[in-house]
Write a protein that holds these residues in place. Structure first.
Motif, PDB file in Angstrom:
ATOM      1  N   UNK A   1     -15.148  26.095  15.908  1.00 20.12           N
ATOM      2  CA  UNK A   1     -16.502  26.475  16.337  1.00 20.12           C
ATOM      3  C   UNK A   1     -17.289  25.233  16.720  1.00 20.12           C
ATOM      4  N   UNK A   2     -18.019  25.310  17.815  1.00 22.48           N
ATOM      5  CA  UNK A   2     -18.776  24.138  18.257  1.00 22.48           C
ATOM      6  C   UNK A   2     -20.253  24.456  18.297  1.00 22.48           C
ATOM      7  N   UNK A   3     -21.034  23.432  18.079  1.00 23.24           N
ATOM      8  CA  UNK A   3     -22.496  23.529  18.234  1.00 23.24           C
ATOM      9  C   UNK A   3     -23.106  24.643  17.405  1.00 23.24           C
ATOM     10  N   UNK A   4     -22.493  24.949  16.275  1.00 21.10           N
ATOM     11  CA  UNK A   4     -23.093  26.012  15.471  1.00 21.10           C
ATOM     12  C   UNK A   4     -24.302  25.469  14.746  1.00 21.10           C
ATOM     13  N   UNK A   5     -25.229  26.340  14.514  1.00 21.19           N
ATOM     14  CA  UNK A   5     -26.463  25.897  13.857  1.00 21.19           C
ATOM     15  C   UNK A   5     -26.201  25.665  12.386  1.00 21.19           C
ATOM     16  N   UNK A  25     -25.291  18.108  11.040  1.00 26.12           N
ATOM     17  CA  UNK A  25     -24.277  18.859  11.784  1.00 26.12           C
ATOM     18  C   UNK A  25     -24.805  19.400  13.103  1.00 26.12           C
ATOM     19  N   UNK A  26     -26.088  19.713  13.079  1.00 24.38           N
ATOM     20  CA  UNK A  26     -26.633  20.346  14.291  1.00 24.38           C
ATOM     21  C   UNK A  26     -26.972  19.329  15.369  1.00 24.38           C
ATOM     22  N   UNK A  27     -26.987  18.058  14.990  1.00 29.74           N
ATOM     23  CA  UNK A  27     -27.332  17.009  15.951  1.00 29.74           C
ATOM     24  C   UNK A  27     -26.070  16.663  16.716  1.00 29.74           C
TER      25      UNK A  27
END
Ligand SMILES: [Zn+2]
Lengths: 201, 196
Positions: B192-196, B170-172
């Motif tokens: 939400x975008x680019x969440x860790x 997901x984080x990639x």
């Protein structure tokens, strides 16, 4: 004015090059140092991202940059360039990669070809500075996330809310002030005093 | 002549001595008394073993250390090695995962994930494309359920495609493989975008 354009003869590196080279001590002397760097440059071209000691990474980076820029400048039909590449790349299949993959990739770029990061320090063990050296445009996940500009980042959401609140408070204050002044000067014109702050908000 | 008389006298003396001694008379003449001599113990040569015996001997300081040296040993020197605990002021919070890391360094928590994924992709590339073959094309990494980005067919000619047999982490971020502009969606939910 028959001087050649020097900038086109010499490849100018886009990274900072220190005045003195590092010694990278080796029992074989300067030759051993070059051997070390050759191994590192080969590894970098092969794997596109490697982690190693900071000094060696920084030193090898300059040679890798130089190699790629020479390859871009002269192409694979230039004999001296081919000899340089042959010396620096220990695995010969990488010669093809240099000229057929990396040259097209970096031909039109106006930044450095490699990137170096400081690796996180180990909590235990030898306290040696490590670095991560990578070629740009590699297929691996990014090492740094640059979403400080992302609107939905939690910090940015909070900051926006705080800014908004601060602005609202300021406007309310200003409105109060204006209202009071107008009441003193023109106590009769109530509607004007009320309408003004609303417009400003 | 004289010696004979002397000899006779000696014999008589002996007889007198031996015969009369039986009766215990007269008392004997004075003579040097002989006693068995008891030997005194000789003073032995001193060795360190007498003190130590079976034990061990530790090295001990001979002289007192000066105050300066003692303090230097304890606290170090600010110019060289300073042994006191100093608070670090260059620790910041990672924007994507919230862990702490030093300014200027990559976040350790994020890097661990990236490192593992990188290693996996590298292994895959090595395994699939192997060594000793001239490398003439770039590598494209695809995860499960991903298609090649829309490009003319010539663009993909000879590209080496690596398929990872798992979902994209997901984080990639997939940004690199996506179109830069997306169709505006109808829904008003904020994703939400680019969440860790
Ligand atoms: Zn992080």
């Amino acid at each position: 004015m028959n001087q050649a354009d020097v900038t086109k003869l010499v490849s100018k590196l886009r990274i900072k090059v220190p005045d003195q080279h590092r010694r990278l001590r080796s029992p074989k002397g300067p030759e051993g140092r070059l051997d070390k760097l050759r191994k590192t440059v080969t590894g970098l071209i092969k794997f596109e991202r490697i982690e190693l000691n900071h000094h060696r990474a920084d030193e090898a980076r300059q040679y890798a940059e130089r190699l790629i820029s020479e390859a871009i400048l002269h192409g694979d039909c230039h004999k001296p360039t081919m000899e340089i590449a042959d010396y620096w790349l220990l695995e010969k299949e990488l010669l093809h990669k240099l000229f057929k993959v990396l040259v097209p990739r970096f031909e039109n770029s106006n930044t450095a070809f490699t990137k170096m990061y400081k690796a996180p320090k180990a909590s235990s063990g030898r306290n040696i500075d490590k670095a991560i050296l990578e070629l740009r445009g590699n297929p691996y996940p990014l090492l740094t996330n640059k979403h400080s500009n992302n609107r939905y980042l939690l910090q940015n959401v909070l900051l926006d809310a705080a800014k908004y609140e601060y602005r609202q408070a300021k406007y309310a204050e200003m409105a109060d002030k204006i209202g009071k002044n107008e009441e003193i000067s023109q106590p009769k014109s109530d509607d004007v005093a009320k309408s003004k702050p609303i417009n400003e908000v | 002549m004289i010696s004979r008389v002397h000899q006779l006298k000696k014999i008589l003396n002996n007889v007198e001595k031996n015969v009369l001694q039986i009766f215990g008379f007269p008392p004997r003449e004075l003579a040097m008394a002989y006693t068995l001599e008891k030997r005194l113990p000789q003073p032995k040569k001193f060795t360190i073993k007498d003190i130590v015996g079976d034990g061990i001997l530790l090295a001990v300081p001979k002289f007192r250390r000066t105050v300066e040296k003692r303090l230097k040993r304890k606290f170090g020197s600010p110019d060289y090695v300073w042994k006191m605990l100093i608070p670090k002021t260059n620790i910041i919070v990672c924007n994507s995962c919230g862990h702490y890391h030093e300014r200027g360094y990559i976040c350790g928590h994020c890097y661990k994930k990236v490192e593992a994924e990188t290693k996996e992709i590298q292994d895959k590339i090595q395994e699939k494309l192997g060594n000793l073959k001239p490398i003439e094309n770039d590598v494209i990494v695809l995860y499960n359920g991903e298609n090649l980005p829309e490009q003319p067919k010539e663009f993909w000619q000879g590209k080496r495609i690596i398929e990872m047999k798992k979902d994209r982490p997901q984080w990639f971020s997939k940004n690199l493989l996506q179109k830069s502009t997306q169709q505006p969606s109808e829904s008003k939910d904020v994703k939400p975008t680019d969440l860790a």
